[in-house]
Motif scaffolding. Structure first.
Motif, mmCIF file in Angstrom:
data_model
loop_
_atom_site.group_PDB
_atom_site.id
_atom_site.type_symbol
_atom_site.label_atom_id
_atom_site.label_comp_id
_atom_site.label_asym_id
_atom_site.label_seq_id
_atom_site.Cartn_x
_atom_site.Cartn_y
_atom_site.Cartn_z
ATOM 1 N N ARG A 1 -12.252 2.262 -1.234
ATOM 2 C CA ARG A 1 -10.903 2.576 -0.748
ATOM 3 C C ARG A 1 -10.268 3.628 -1.638
ATOM 4 N N GLU B 1 -2.536 14.033 3.061
ATOM 5 C CA GLU B 1 -2.043 13.578 4.374
ATOM 6 C C GLU B 1 -1.668 12.089 4.353
ATOM 7 N N VAL C 1 -2.543 7.943 3.708
ATOM 8 C CA VAL C 1 -3.665 7.109 4.145
ATOM 9 C C VAL C 1 -3.211 6.252 5.317
ATOM 10 N N GLN C 2 -4.181 5.760 6.056
ATOM 11 C CA GLN C 2 -3.891 4.857 7.171
ATOM 12 C C GLN C 2 -3.460 3.529 6.574
ATOM 13 N N LEU C 3 -2.207 3.146 6.773
ATOM 14 C CA LEU C 3 -1.729 1.901 6.170
ATOM 15 C C LEU C 3 -2.076 0.700 7.050
ATOM 16 N N THR C 4 -2.263 -0.430 6.394
ATOM 17 C CA THR C 4 -2.530 -1.670 7.109
ATOM 18 C C THR C 4 -1.244 -2.132 7.799
ATOM 19 N N GLU D 1 0.836 -1.203 0.000
ATOM 20 C CA GLU D 1 0.000 0.000 0.000
ATOM 21 C C GLU D 1 0.868 1.250 0.000
ATOM 22 N N LYS D 2 2.148 1.070 0.281
ATOM 23 C CA LYS D 2 3.039 2.234 0.392
ATOM 24 C C LYS D 2 3.394 2.773 -0.987
#
Length: 348
Positions: free
Chosen positions: A341, A54, A56-59, A41-42
């Motif tokens: 998402r 900003e 995203v909230q990563l897993t 996801e990075k």
């Protein structure tokens, strides 16, 4: 068998009995032989249309698929008839084991194409090893040919690295090298002709992508430039532009300026969807199967895999998800309202 015959999907599968998997054939007869796997996801960029500023909230890492889990799932899909796997992200080339993953995929019997979609920042450095490992095809994202604008769109430096990556890929024999360009009104629609010109001396396929709505990218209709508008602009400059034949399952409408080495294509997800011939499935970095990029339903293959599901059970779960795939996505207006998402967490 009787149960299969009585359901519409089963009848279709039996009447068109072919070696292709019933599990990867949906109720509209679409055979899904193309799988996109997100490796992370990075991302090392922060593109305006993909990710909120900003981030995203990563897993958490423990919830992402390991290389071994990726290969296990890929093997399963290939056994069922998948012939092409595309590695996406985030940015797939920041995953430390990406070369190894490509090498493992290359060993899967029946897999014809291993592709990657990258922002090109790490490409020059990794490409020789990726090619050796078995990478067949490359898509590079590039939305502007103006360095200062590049920094504005992606909120980072790196334009020259991307250009170097594109040239390196052509030197190493990738033909065509696909260049993905998301066209946004007020950003880069004035560069469409320059991008066509970019195909003059290089074996590129510049793919103009209609701007799409995703969580956090502040989509609005005024920003979307339709493919017809782009085509009109291009034909005013090159009236001799030729349409090229394309495969049924292709998402692209392709054209070529005679005597140019490369070509251009349009991905018309918004103005003219290609749901009827969709042959794609997606696995997110955290192991969820998405049967439609624009649908918000997902099923966790990771959880089933980690709780010890057998191969048969996994195939059943995949088959059920594919069977629920809708005829087409919700359409432009509804998609923009739908909770999905951010693109970076889907894997493009």
């Amino acid at each position: 068998l009787q149960e299969l015959q009585s359901s519409g999907r089963g009848r279709f599968v039996l009447e068109h009995a072919a070696p292709f998997s019933a599990f990867l054939t949906d109720s509209f007869g679409r055979q899904h032989n193309y799988l996109r796997i997100s490796l992370t996801e990075k991302c090392n960029l922060r593109c305006q249309y993909c990710m909120p500023e900003e981030g995203v909230q990563l897993t958490p890492k423990s919830e992402l698929l390991t290389a071994q889990e990726i290969i296990t799932l890929a093997r399963l899909f290939v056994k069922e008839g998948v012939e092409k796997i595309r590695l996406t992200g985030g940015e797939p080339l920041i995953r430390p084991d990406v070369v190894d993953i490509v090498g493992q995929l290359y060993k899967l019997e029946g897999l014809k194409t291993i592709a990657v979609t990258t922002n090109g920042i790490n490409l020059t450095r990794l490409l020789p090893r990726l090619k050796e490992a078995g990478l067949n095809a490359i898509n590079i994202s590039l939305d502007t040919l103006v360095p200062a604008k590049f920094e504005f769109i992606v909120r980072r430096k790196g334009f020259h690295k991307v250009m170097e990556g594109i040239h390196r890929a052509t030197e190493l024999g990738y033909h065509p090298v696909k260049v993905n360009c998301v066209v946004m009104r007020g950003f880069n629609e004035d560069e469409v002709l320059d991008f066509v010109d970019f195909t003059k001396d290089l074996p590129l396929d510049v793919r103009f992508i209609e701007y799409m709505p995703f969580d956090g990218n502040k989509w609005n209709f005024r920003k979307m430039v339709s493919y017809k508008e782009m085509l009109d602009t291009i034909k005013q400059r090159w009236p001799e532009l030729k349409k090229l034949p394309c495969e049924t399952s292709s998402t692209a409408k392709s054209y070529k300026v005679p005597h140019f080495r490369g070509q251009i294509s349009f991905i018309t997800s918004m103005s003219e969807h290609f749901c009827g011939s969709c042959n794609r499935l997606r696995i997110t970095a955290d192991g969820n199967l998405k049967v439609c990029l624009f649908g918000n339903s997902e099923v966790s293959l990771r959880d089933h895999l980690r709780s010890g599901a057998s191969e048969e059970q996994l195939i059943e779960i995949i088959g059920a998800a594919v069977g629920r795939k809708k005829k087409q996505h919700a359409g432009m207006f509804n998609i923009s309202q739908m909770k999905n998402r951010p693109m970076v967490l889907i894997g493009g």
